[in-house]
Motif scaffolding. Structure first.
Motif, PDB file in Angstrom:
ATOM      1  N   ASP A  32      -9.087  16.088   8.222  1.00  0.00           N
ATOM      2  CA  ASP A  32      -9.632  14.770   7.918  1.00  0.00           C
ATOM      3  C   ASP A  32     -11.140  14.890   7.698  1.00  0.00           C
ATOM      4  O   ASP A  32     -11.933  14.811   8.629  1.00  0.00           O
ATOM      5  CB  ASP A  32      -9.295  13.874   9.119  1.00  0.00           C
ATOM      6  CG  ASP A  32      -9.665  12.430   8.900  1.00  0.00           C
ATOM      7  OD1 ASP A  32     -10.039  12.083   7.752  1.00  0.00           O
ATOM      8  OD2 ASP A  32      -9.601  11.663   9.874  1.00  0.00           O
ATOM      9  N   LEU A  33     -11.541  15.107   6.426  1.00  0.00           N
ATOM     10  CA  LEU A  33     -12.950  15.395   6.128  1.00  0.00           C
ATOM     11  C   LEU A  33     -13.791  14.122   6.093  1.00  0.00           C
ATOM     12  O   LEU A  33     -13.311  13.056   5.692  1.00  0.00           O
ATOM     13  CB  LEU A  33     -13.056  16.109   4.781  1.00  0.00           C
ATOM     14  CG  LEU A  33     -12.384  17.482   4.727  1.00  0.00           C
ATOM     15  CD1 LEU A  33     -12.380  18.011   3.292  1.00  0.00           C
ATOM     16  CD2 LEU A  33     -13.081  18.459   5.660  1.00  0.00           C
ATOM     17  N   VAL A  34     -15.047  14.259   6.532  1.00  0.00           N
ATOM     18  CA  VAL A  34     -15.993  13.140   6.473  1.00  0.00           C
ATOM     19  C   VAL A  34     -17.340  13.678   6.006  1.00  0.00           C
ATOM     20  O   VAL A  34     -17.642  14.857   6.204  1.00  0.00           O
ATOM     21  CB  VAL A  34     -16.168  12.456   7.850  1.00  0.00           C
ATOM     22  CG1 VAL A  34     -14.901  11.742   8.279  1.00  0.00           C
ATOM     23  CG2 VAL A  34     -16.605  13.462   8.907  1.00  0.00           C
ATOM     24  N   GLU A  35     -18.137  12.815   5.397  1.00  0.00           N
ATOM     25  CA  GLU A  35     -19.483  13.221   5.001  1.00  0.00           C
ATOM     26  C   GLU A  35     -20.468  12.753   6.068  1.00  0.00           C
ATOM     27  O   GLU A  35     -20.409  11.614   6.535  1.00  0.00           O
ATOM     28  CB  GLU A  35     -19.861  12.606   3.643  1.00  0.00           C
ATOM     29  CG  GLU A  35     -21.247  13.052   3.191  1.00  0.00           C
ATOM     30  CD  GLU A  35     -21.662  12.502   1.824  1.00  0.00           C
ATOM     31  OE1 GLU A  35     -20.830  11.856   1.153  1.00  0.00           O
ATOM     32  OE2 GLU A  35     -22.829  12.733   1.435  1.00  0.00           O
ATOM     33  N   VAL A  36     -21.367  13.648   6.466  1.00  0.00           N
ATOM     34  CA  VAL A  36     -22.410  13.279   7.428  1.00  0.00           C
ATOM     35  C   VAL A  36     -23.768  13.359   6.735  1.00  0.00           C
ATOM     36  O   VAL A  36     -23.866  13.760   5.574  1.00  0.00           O
ATOM     37  CB  VAL A  36     -22.381  14.177   8.693  1.00  0.00           C
ATOM     38  CG1 VAL A  36     -21.043  14.046   9.421  1.00  0.00           C
ATOM     39  CG2 VAL A  36     -22.673  15.636   8.338  1.00  0.00           C
ATOM     40  N   ARG A  67     -27.728  18.721  15.524  1.00  0.00           N
ATOM     41  CA  ARG A  67     -26.610  17.774  15.410  1.00  0.00           C
ATOM     42  C   ARG A  67     -26.979  16.788  14.313  1.00  0.00           C
ATOM     43  O   ARG A  67     -27.905  15.981  14.461  1.00  0.00           O
ATOM     44  CB  ARG A  67     -26.368  17.062  16.739  1.00  0.00           C
ATOM     45  CG  ARG A  67     -25.069  16.263  16.731  1.00  0.00           C
ATOM     46  CD  ARG A  67     -24.704  15.732  18.109  1.00  0.00           C
ATOM     47  NE  ARG A  67     -25.818  14.967  18.646  1.00  0.00           N
ATOM     48  CZ  ARG A  67     -26.392  15.201  19.821  1.00  0.00           C
ATOM     49  NH1 ARG A  67     -25.974  16.169  20.603  1.00  0.00           N
ATOM     50  NH2 ARG A  67     -27.401  14.448  20.218  1.00  0.00           N
ATOM     51  N   LEU A  68     -26.287  16.933  13.182  1.00  0.00           N
ATOM     52  CA  LEU A  68     -26.595  16.058  12.048  1.00  0.00           C
ATOM     53  C   LEU A  68     -26.155  14.624  12.367  1.00  0.00           C
ATOM     54  O   LEU A  68     -25.191  14.422  13.119  1.00  0.00           O
ATOM     55  CB  LEU A  68     -25.883  16.570  10.779  1.00  0.00           C
ATOM     56  CG  LEU A  68     -26.448  17.915  10.265  1.00  0.00           C
ATOM     57  CD1 LEU A  68     -25.564  18.480   9.152  1.00  0.00           C
ATOM     58  CD2 LEU A  68     -27.875  17.743   9.760  1.00  0.00           C
ATOM     59  N   ASP A  69     -26.842  13.649  11.814  1.00  0.00           N
ATOM     60  CA  ASP A  69     -26.490  12.244  12.060  1.00  0.00           C
ATOM     61  C   ASP A  69     -25.065  12.000  11.568  1.00  0.00           C
ATOM     62  O   ASP A  69     -24.742  12.296  10.420  1.00  0.00           O
ATOM     63  CB  ASP A  69     -27.477  11.321  11.339  1.00  0.00           C
ATOM     64  CG  ASP A  69     -28.907  11.523  11.862  1.00  0.00           C
ATOM     65  OD1 ASP A  69     -29.050  11.874  13.052  1.00  0.00           O
ATOM     66  OD2 ASP A  69     -29.847  11.356  11.071  1.00  0.00           O
ATOM     67  N   GLY A  70     -24.237  11.479  12.452  1.00  0.00           N
ATOM     68  CA  GLY A  70     -22.827  11.263  12.138  1.00  0.00           C
ATOM     69  C   GLY A  70     -21.926  12.334  12.717  1.00  0.00           C
ATOM     70  O   GLY A  70     -20.707  12.188  12.727  1.00  0.00           O
ATOM     71  N   ALA A  97     -32.822   7.500  11.083  1.00  0.00           N
ATOM     72  CA  ALA A  97     -31.560   8.227  11.227  1.00  0.00           C
ATOM     73  C   ALA A  97     -30.689   7.968  10.007  1.00  0.00           C
ATOM     74  O   ALA A  97     -30.725   6.876   9.431  1.00  0.00           O
ATOM     75  CB  ALA A  97     -30.843   7.759  12.491  1.00  0.00           C
ATOM     76  N   GLY A  98     -29.938   8.966   9.624  1.00  0.00           N
ATOM     77  CA  GLY A  98     -29.076   8.850   8.452  1.00  0.00           C
ATOM     78  C   GLY A  98     -27.835   8.034   8.765  1.00  0.00           C
ATOM     79  O   GLY A  98     -27.689   7.481   9.856  1.00  0.00           O
ATOM     80  N   HIS A  99     -26.926   7.992   7.785  1.00  0.00           N
ATOM     81  CA  HIS A  99     -25.725   7.156   7.900  1.00  0.00           C
ATOM     82  C   HIS A  99     -24.719   7.731   8.888  1.00  0.00           C
ATOM     83  O   HIS A  99     -24.824   8.870   9.311  1.00  0.00           O
ATOM     84  CB  HIS A  99     -25.092   7.005   6.520  1.00  0.00           C
ATOM     85  CG  HIS A  99     -24.737   8.312   5.884  1.00  0.00           C
ATOM     86  ND1 HIS A  99     -23.638   9.033   6.239  1.00  0.00           N
ATOM     87  CD2 HIS A  99     -25.379   9.045   4.928  1.00  0.00           C
ATOM     88  CE1 HIS A  99     -23.582  10.146   5.517  1.00  0.00           C
ATOM     89  NE2 HIS A  99     -24.635  10.179   4.724  1.00  0.00           N
ATOM     90  N   ARG A 100     -23.722   6.911   9.198  1.00  0.00           N
ATOM     91  CA  ARG A 100     -22.612   7.366  10.020  1.00  0.00           C
ATOM     92  C   ARG A 100     -21.658   8.188   9.150  1.00  0.00           C
ATOM     93  O   ARG A 100     -21.765   8.169   7.938  1.00  0.00           O
ATOM     94  CB  ARG A 100     -21.879   6.160  10.605  1.00  0.00           C
ATOM     95  CG  ARG A 100     -22.722   5.382  11.624  1.00  0.00           C
ATOM     96  CD  ARG A 100     -22.068   4.030  11.931  1.00  0.00           C
ATOM     97  NE  ARG A 100     -20.678   4.190  12.357  1.00  0.00           N
ATOM     98  CZ  ARG A 100     -20.308   4.492  13.598  1.00  0.00           C
ATOM     99  NH1 ARG A 100     -21.218   4.663  14.543  1.00  0.00           N
ATOM    100  NH2 ARG A 100     -19.038   4.609  13.920  1.00  0.00           N
TER     101      ARG A 100
END
Ligand SMILES: [Zn+2]
Lengths: 314, 316
Positions: free
Chosen positions: A62-66, A97-100, A148-151
């Motif tokens: 289950d891939l997500v973009e961070v 630890r990247l945002d998200g 901070a970047g997006h979720r």
């Protein structure tokens, strides 16, 4: 005692590895300046992504973009970078630890000095100018004072022309040490002497010596001087030219039992057509130029040895 | 779980010099160590039912480098033999299982390492995740310094770490132990070091997935080895970098009553041999009557990645 011989030894190997669907998506994403993670069944986002949940061993896809911004979770100043590390000047190793994401990624942080680095500092990815689908597509991290970047957002992991394998070149440099017995043997050869060693227990003579008798498990420290003449115990005809070797094919490569030796050594046979070489043929070493070992062995012209005399050395 | 057979470490020997083994092949450096251990147990070369060794081709820079040392053990006619591409502590584990399952009554276990042949700072990066980490070539001391910083930030150690320390002094060397079951062990050794339990566990391989301030794998291995069933008086810990000892002490619940590393600092020992030395030193302390129940630990990989724990006891 001869000097302790050493020789440089370089081992180079380009490992080619296939990427599964998750690693392929992650590394292709880096090429496209997109960072993907994978979501576990309990909702954690792992970056860099793995294919199996380290706790439950579930297959996870289950891939997500961070975000390309994040927080340093720990760091170590590296005052003297080694040649293949990400930056040529002093830098900090960081886990970010990247945002998200819920886990951290190892990379380099470009910073003017250790004083400029702290746990908790905000950083962003600096992309490499040339990207090919590898962790080094991230050139390094750099300080970042933006928000901070997006979720984490769902991503299908699809990109045109995905990267499906990774070539990891490695080069390691060694100094090879042949050891006491082989140094002595090689030193003798350079003086055109063949030196063996006798086992103090079973009295077998080993040439080349390896330092220990494999039957008795004891050091073979008594010197012995077998040969220089010997008998071909068995041989093969070589029909394929080896790379970088200046010998015409076909030629004969043989096992040769030197007189007084209890182990056959191997060498090329010359001075006779390849199809005339036979078991039992008597041979002697030929040194050429300033070579450190015999170039080949040639027939002595003596009558062939009786089979029974070398049978136990086959 | 109680092991189905009593198996003990009955002999132990090691090289004791520091630095590179000038001019010796690995077999030549190993030979006196093997003879020492075998003589203690009253075994001739080739006489043990099983032989198991630990070493790494990457350190030696040669494929199948362990086969060259087989000359030193009297391997002809052929013996029952195995090898782990790891620290010799894992060779001991394999030999222990072999004896437990009744396939052997005695075993020779040895390890050798010649890290001076190459540069361990480069060589050891090749053991890391080949996709995400190895292409960055981070040397072991840097990874350990990330762990040290995490420990300091969490308040588990006092001083925060300074810049990454240089590489530990490179020492070449070898060690050997003899294992034996039941009465054979009692014949070979006045006070055998009985292996009451041993287990090894590994962390997730991605550093960022781990809590670097803790070692769940060490704790689990200790639990499965029975380490928490009774207090130990001695612990021989394999902490390649100083701050890691704090992680191990907590995971293993070692308090001030336990004598830790009486044999000296593991960081000075040869790569691929250190873990076996920890086991051997713990056993030797029992042989001498200086310990009744000892814990030995070995590790492999970055930041205490893979951990082995064994519990050894002497008869009252
Ligand atoms: Zn012999």
């Amino acid at each position: 005692m001869p000097e302790n011989l050493t020789a440089p030894l370089v081992v180079e190997f380009p490992f080619t590895r296939s990427l599964g669907p998750v690693q392929s998506a992650f590394l292709t994403g880096l090429r496209e300046r997109v960072v993907l993670g994978v979501r576990t069944r309990d909702g954690r986002v792992l970056v860099p992504p793995v294919e199996y949940d380290p706790v439950t061993a579930d297959e996870i896809r289950d891939l997500v973009e961070v975000a390309t911004t994040g927080t340093v979770t720990t760091w170590a100043w590296n005052p003297s970078p080694r040649p293949r590390q990400p930056l040529p000047r002093p830098f900090a190793w960081v886990l970010v630890r990247l945002d998200g994401a819920d886990t951290a990624l190892l990379h380099a942080l470009d910073a003017p000095g250790a004083d400029a680095v702290r746990t908790g500092m905000r950083v962003r990815i600096r992309w490499a100018a040339r990207r090919e689908g590898a962790i080094t597509d991230i050139a390094c991290f750099e300080a970042h004072d933006g928000p901070a970047g997006h979720r984490a957002a769902p991503h299908d992991g699809r990109f045109p022309d995905p990267v499906t394998s990774l070539t990891a070149p490695a080069r390691l440099e060694y100094t090879y040490t042949p050891g006491r017995a082989q140094s002595r043997y090689l030193d003798g050869l350079a003086r055109r002497e063949i030196l063996g060693e006798r086992c103090p227990s079973c009295h077998k003579v080993y040439v080349p010596p390896r330092g220990a008798c494999p039957t008795c498990g004891v050091a073979t420290t008594e010197p012995a001087a077998p040969g220089p003449r010997g008998t071909v115990t068995t041989f093969c005809v070589v029909n394929i030219k080896a790379k970088g070797l200046d010998i015409d094919v076909p030629y004969v490569y043989a096992h040769i039992a030197l007189d007084g030796a209890d182990l056959a050594l191997h060498a090329r046979i010359g001075g006779i057509p390849y199809d005339r070489v036979r078991m039992g043929m008597r041979v002697e070493p030929v040194w050429t130029g300033d070579g450190r070992h015999p170039d080949h062995y040639r027939p002595t012209g003596e009558p062939d040895a009786d089979y029974e005399s070398y049978r136990r050395l086959l | 779980m109680t092991p189905p057979r009593d198996v003990a470490v009955v002999a132990y020997a090691r090289t004791d010099h520091q630095g590179p083994a000038e001019g010796l092949s690995e077999a030549e450096a190993l030979l006196p160590v093997l003879h020492d251990a075998l003589a203690q147990a009253g075994l001739a070369p080739g006489e043990a039912d099983f032989t198991c060794s630990g070493s790494s081709d990457y350190l030696a820079g040669r494929p199948f480098s362990f086969t060259l040392t087989l000359d030193a053990v009297g391997a002809w006619p052929p013996i029952a033999e195995s090898h782990v591409e790891m620290d010799g502590a894992w060779a001991l584990y394999e030999a222990w299982v072999k004896i437990l399952t009744g396939r052997a009554d005695t075993a020779l276990v040895y390890a050798h390492g010649k890290p001076s042949a190459g540069d361990p700072r480069d060589v050891l990066t090749r053991t890391l995740d080949p996709y995400y980490v190895a292409p960055l070539w981070p040397e072991p001391a840097s990874l350990a310094a990330l762990q040290a910083r995490a420990l300091a930030d969490a308040g588990h150690t006092g001083e925060p770490p300074g810049p990454t320390p240089g590489p530990p002094a490179v020492t070449d060397g070898a060690a050997a132990v003899v294992l034996a079951a039941g009465d054979a062990a009692r014949r070979m050794c006045a006070r055998p070091a009985w292996i009451r339990g041993a287990d090894h566990r590994v962390e997730p391989h991605a550093l960022g997935l781990r809590d670097l301030t803790d070692s769940p794998s060490t704790r689990l291995a200790a639990e499965r080895a029975g380490a928490f069933r009774a207090p130990v008086d001695t612990a021989e810990l394999h902490a390649p970098f100083a701050a890691q000892e704090a992680v191990l002490r907590r995971a293993l619940r070692l308090d001030d009553t336990v004598t830790v590393n009486p044999s000296g600092d593991a960081a000075a020992d040869p790569l691929m041999v250190t873990g076996l030395i920890r086991l051997g030193e713990a056993a030797a302390r029992i042989h001498r009557g200086a310990s009744d129940r000892a814990l030995a630990h070995a590790t492999s990989g970055p930041c205490l990645q893979h951990n082995l724990v064994a519990v050894l006891e002497g008869d009252a």
